[in-house]
Design a protein around this motif. Structure first.
Motif, mmCIF file in Angstrom:
data_model
loop_
_atom_site.group_PDB
_atom_site.id
_atom_site.type_symbol
_atom_site.label_atom_id
_atom_site.label_comp_id
_atom_site.label_asym_id
_atom_site.label_seq_id
_atom_site.Cartn_x
_atom_site.Cartn_y
_atom_site.Cartn_z
ATOM 1 N N GLY A 52 0.786 -1.222 0.000
ATOM 2 C CA GLY A 52 0.000 0.000 0.000
ATOM 3 C C GLY A 52 0.818 1.272 0.000
ATOM 4 N N LEU A 53 2.055 1.217 -0.508
ATOM 5 C CA LEU A 53 2.917 2.396 -0.522
ATOM 6 C C LEU A 53 2.520 3.356 -1.644
ATOM 7 C CD1 LEU A 53 6.430 0.799 0.105
ATOM 8 C CD2 LEU A 53 4.840 1.746 1.770
ATOM 9 N N PRO A 54 2.826 4.647 -1.492
ATOM 10 C CA PRO A 54 2.536 5.603 -2.573
ATOM 11 C C PRO A 54 3.404 5.342 -3.794
ATOM 12 C CG PRO A 54 3.757 6.652 -0.790
ATOM 13 C CD PRO A 54 3.359 5.295 -0.288
ATOM 14 N N SER A 55 3.039 5.990 -4.887
ATOM 15 C CA SER A 55 3.684 5.702 -6.174
ATOM 16 C C SER A 55 5.188 5.930 -6.156
ATOM 17 C CB SER A 55 3.045 6.565 -7.272
ATOM 18 O OG SER A 55 1.686 6.249 -7.426
ATOM 19 N N ALA A 56 5.635 7.026 -5.533
ATOM 20 C CA ALA A 56 7.075 7.304 -5.493
ATOM 21 C C ALA A 56 7.820 6.205 -4.755
ATOM 22 C CB ALA A 56 7.330 8.658 -4.821
ATOM 23 N N SER A 57 7.239 5.686 -3.699
ATOM 24 C CA SER A 57 7.875 4.613 -2.937
ATOM 25 C C SER A 57 7.881 3.313 -3.733
ATOM 26 C CB SER A 57 7.145 4.406 -1.606
ATOM 27 O OG SER A 57 7.201 5.577 -0.820
ATOM 28 N N VAL A 58 6.835 3.083 -4.521
ATOM 29 C CA VAL A 58 6.784 1.893 -5.374
ATOM 30 C C VAL A 58 7.931 1.932 -6.383
ATOM 31 C CG1 VAL A 58 5.456 0.694 -7.149
ATOM 32 C CG2 VAL A 58 4.310 1.537 -5.094
ATOM 33 N N VAL A 59 8.162 3.094 -6.978
ATOM 34 C CA VAL A 59 9.268 3.243 -7.935
ATOM 35 C C VAL A 59 10.602 3.004 -7.243
ATOM 36 C CG1 VAL A 59 10.477 4.873 -9.436
ATOM 37 C CG2 VAL A 59 7.978 4.820 -9.409
ATOM 38 N N PHE A 60 10.758 3.565 -6.054
ATOM 39 C CA PHE A 60 12.009 3.410 -5.309
ATOM 40 C C PHE A 60 12.275 1.946 -4.952
ATOM 41 C CE2 PHE A 60 14.063 3.199 -1.072
ATOM 42 C CZ PHE A 60 15.313 3.671 -1.425
ATOM 43 N N ILE A 61 11.271 1.266 -4.425
ATOM 44 C CA ILE A 61 11.449 -0.131 -4.027
ATOM 45 C C ILE A 61 11.684 -1.013 -5.247
ATOM 46 C CG2 ILE A 61 10.305 -2.119 -2.980
ATOM 47 C CD1 ILE A 61 11.257 -0.126 -0.950
ATOM 48 N N GLY A 62 10.976 -0.753 -6.329
ATOM 49 C CA GLY A 62 11.192 -1.534 -7.545
ATOM 50 C C GLY A 62 12.607 -1.393 -8.072
ATOM 51 N N THR A 63 13.115 -0.164 -8.077
ATOM 52 C CA THR A 63 14.482 0.076 -8.543
ATOM 53 C C THR A 63 15.505 -0.555 -7.610
ATOM 54 O OG1 THR A 63 13.754 2.183 -9.508
ATOM 55 C CG2 THR A 63 16.119 1.860 -9.227
ATOM 56 N N LEU A 64 15.293 -0.386 -6.305
ATOM 57 C CA LEU A 64 16.238 -0.917 -5.329
ATOM 58 C C LEU A 64 16.279 -2.437 -5.351
ATOM 59 C CD1 LEU A 64 18.210 -0.110 -3.110
ATOM 60 C CD2 LEU A 64 16.327 -0.261 -1.474
ATOM 61 N N ALA A 92 20.736 0.871 -13.052
ATOM 62 C CA ALA A 92 19.746 1.546 -12.218
ATOM 63 C C ALA A 92 18.837 2.435 -13.061
ATOM 64 C CB ALA A 92 20.447 2.364 -11.141
ATOM 65 N N VAL A 93 19.386 3.042 -14.111
ATOM 66 C CA VAL A 93 18.580 3.913 -14.972
ATOM 67 C C VAL A 93 17.468 3.112 -15.648
ATOM 68 C CG1 VAL A 93 18.611 5.319 -17.057
ATOM 69 C CG2 VAL A 93 20.419 5.580 -15.359
ATOM 70 N N ALA A 94 17.818 1.922 -16.165
ATOM 71 C CA ALA A 94 16.814 1.083 -16.810
ATOM 72 C C ALA A 94 15.747 0.636 -15.820
ATOM 73 C CB ALA A 94 17.484 -0.132 -17.452
ATOM 74 N N ALA A 95 16.179 0.245 -14.610
ATOM 75 C CA ALA A 95 15.220 -0.184 -13.591
ATOM 76 C C ALA A 95 14.327 0.974 -13.163
ATOM 77 C CB ALA A 95 15.959 -0.750 -12.389
ATOM 78 N N LEU A 96 14.895 2.169 -13.044
ATOM 79 C CA LEU A 96 14.113 3.340 -12.649
ATOM 80 C C LEU A 96 13.051 3.669 -13.697
ATOM 81 C CD1 LEU A 96 13.682 5.755 -10.741
ATOM 82 C CD2 LEU A 96 15.447 6.976 -12.020
ATOM 83 N N ILE A 97 13.438 3.631 -14.960
ATOM 84 C CA ILE A 97 12.480 3.897 -16.036
ATOM 85 C C ILE A 97 11.389 2.835 -16.037
ATOM 86 C CG2 ILE A 97 12.199 3.993 -18.541
ATOM 87 C CD1 ILE A 97 14.999 5.216 -18.684
ATOM 88 N N GLY A 98 11.774 1.560 -15.870
ATOM 89 C CA GLY A 98 10.793 0.480 -15.870
ATOM 90 C C GLY A 98 9.828 0.569 -14.701
ATOM 91 N N ALA A 99 10.350 0.838 -13.498
ATOM 92 C CA ALA A 99 9.484 0.945 -12.321
ATOM 93 C C ALA A 99 8.524 2.124 -12.449
ATOM 94 C CB ALA A 99 10.335 1.089 -11.062
ATOM 95 N N THR A 100 9.008 3.220 -13.019
ATOM 96 C CA THR A 100 8.142 4.379 -13.227
ATOM 97 C C THR A 100 7.041 4.064 -14.232
ATOM 98 O OG1 THR A 100 10.007 5.859 -12.774
ATOM 99 C CG2 THR A 100 8.102 6.803 -13.896
ATOM 100 N N ALA A 101 7.414 3.400 -15.327
ATOM 101 C CA ALA A 101 6.420 3.029 -16.336
ATOM 102 C C ALA A 101 5.367 2.096 -15.761
ATOM 103 C CB ALA A 101 7.113 2.386 -17.531
ATOM 104 N N LEU A 102 5.789 1.117 -14.974
ATOM 105 C CA LEU A 102 4.835 0.179 -14.367
ATOM 106 C C LEU A 102 3.882 0.896 -13.419
ATOM 107 C CD1 LEU A 102 5.464 -3.385 -13.135
ATOM 108 C CD2 LEU A 102 4.364 -1.783 -11.582
ATOM 109 N N THR A 103 4.423 1.778 -12.597
ATOM 110 C CA THR A 103 3.591 2.486 -11.625
ATOM 111 C C THR A 103 2.545 3.352 -12.312
ATOM 112 O OG1 THR A 103 5.464 2.535 -10.089
ATOM 113 C CG2 THR A 103 3.651 4.040 -9.642
ATOM 114 N N ILE A 104 2.928 3.993 -13.415
ATOM 115 C CA ILE A 104 1.999 4.877 -14.118
ATOM 116 C C ILE A 104 0.977 4.075 -14.924
ATOM 117 C CG2 ILE A 104 1.812 6.630 -15.921
ATOM 118 C CD1 ILE A 104 4.535 7.689 -15.011
ATOM 119 N N LEU A 105 1.453 3.102 -15.700
ATOM 120 C CA LEU A 105 0.562 2.370 -16.606
ATOM 121 C C LEU A 105 -0.414 1.472 -15.862
ATOM 122 C CD1 LEU A 105 3.072 1.407 -19.441
ATOM 123 C CD2 LEU A 105 1.423 3.284 -19.410
ATOM 124 N N ALA A 106 0.055 0.813 -14.778
ATOM 125 C CA ALA A 106 -0.825 -0.085 -14.035
ATOM 126 C C ALA A 106 -1.603 0.640 -12.944
ATOM 127 C CB ALA A 106 -0.012 -1.215 -13.401
ATOM 128 N N GLY A 107 -1.259 1.913 -12.706
ATOM 129 C CA GLY A 107 -1.936 2.679 -11.665
ATOM 130 C C GLY A 107 -2.882 3.707 -12.245
#
Length: 242
Positions: free
Chosen positions: A122-134, A161-176
């Motif tokens: 249940g984390l906010p979107s920014a945290s989802v991106v951070f955890i996905g990248t990490l 990390a750049v690729a993971a950051l872009i991917g996590a951001t895309a997932l958070t936006i598209l699925a959210g």
């Protein structure tokens, strides 16, 4: 509730999860073998490569004991992988191209798995991106610390990390907020992260480094003044262009 429903449908099959752990452990074990480490070093780097990102993720989420310790298949799988790299490191090292591709696909899977776990929490979107990248780069970070060297993710070089950051951001936006079907989104994100990673290795792309915009702008103005006004020929005459 909508976020949790999306996260539930993003669950990665156990076999795929184990495959990603095997590839991560394989890359860590091969690096240890190439450095001439003892069997304990090979095992330690295999654990960090296969389970390091997940361990960091679960510690940050702090919901229960890390899955790497509670799942009975994870540690034995990493141990078997470490043994394979210990005895067959020379043969496996010849598969460099294949390992680059598999490592890139694993980066994509870890990104999706980490983002999914964060959404389930249940984390906010920014945290989802951070955890996905990490989750995607945490194993490599631990590995570099054990090797006493500067972490790859902070140096110019192929996208990680750049690729993971872009991917996590895309997932958070598209699925959210966009609300697309999460299963195709997960597949798209894995392909996106893997593609960026592979292309950056093969094409020599490097992650951007810090720049001083005021100084760069000043240098451009100075060079423009040094060149002076340009002259363009039109017919038989010249005219000055400022």
């Amino acid at each position: 509730m909508e976020i949790l429903a999306v996260a539930e449908t993003l669950r990665v099959p156990a076999a795929v999860d184990l495959a990603a752990i095997v590839i991560g452990a394989l890359t860590g074990g091969l690096l240890a073998a190439r450095e001439g480490f003892a069997v304990s070093g090979v095992l330690l780097l295999a654990v960090s490569g296969g389970l390091g990102g997940g361990l960091i993720r679960d510690v940050l989420l702090a919901e229960s004991a890390p899955v790497a310790l509670t799942n009975p298949a994870y540690l034995p799988t990493v141990a078997i992988t470490a043994a394979v790299t210990f005895y067959f490191s020379g043969w496996l090292s010849r598969l460099t191209g294949l390992l680059v591709v598999l490592d890139a696909v694993t980066l994509g899977f870890f990104t999706v798995i980490g983002a999914q776990k964060a959404e389930l929490a249940g984390l906010p979107s920014a945290s989802v991106v951070f955890i996905g990248t990490l989750t995607a780069v945490g194993g490599a970070l631990i590995r570099d610390v054990l090797l006493a060297q500067r972490a790859d993710i902070v140096q110019p070089g192929p996208y990680n990390a750049v690729a993971a950051l872009i991917g996590a951001t895309a997932l958070t936006i598209l699925a959210g907020p966009v609300g697309l079907d999460p299963i195709p989104v997960a597949a798209l994100v894995i392909a996106l992260v893997a593609g960026l990673r592979v292309l950056s290795v093969w094409r020599g792309w490097e992650a951007p480094v810090a720049v001083d915009l005021p100084e760069r702008t000043r240098d451009r103005l100075v060079r423009r003044r040094q060149r002076g006004p340009r002259r363009r020929r039109t017919g038989s005459a010249f005219y000055r262009r400022d």
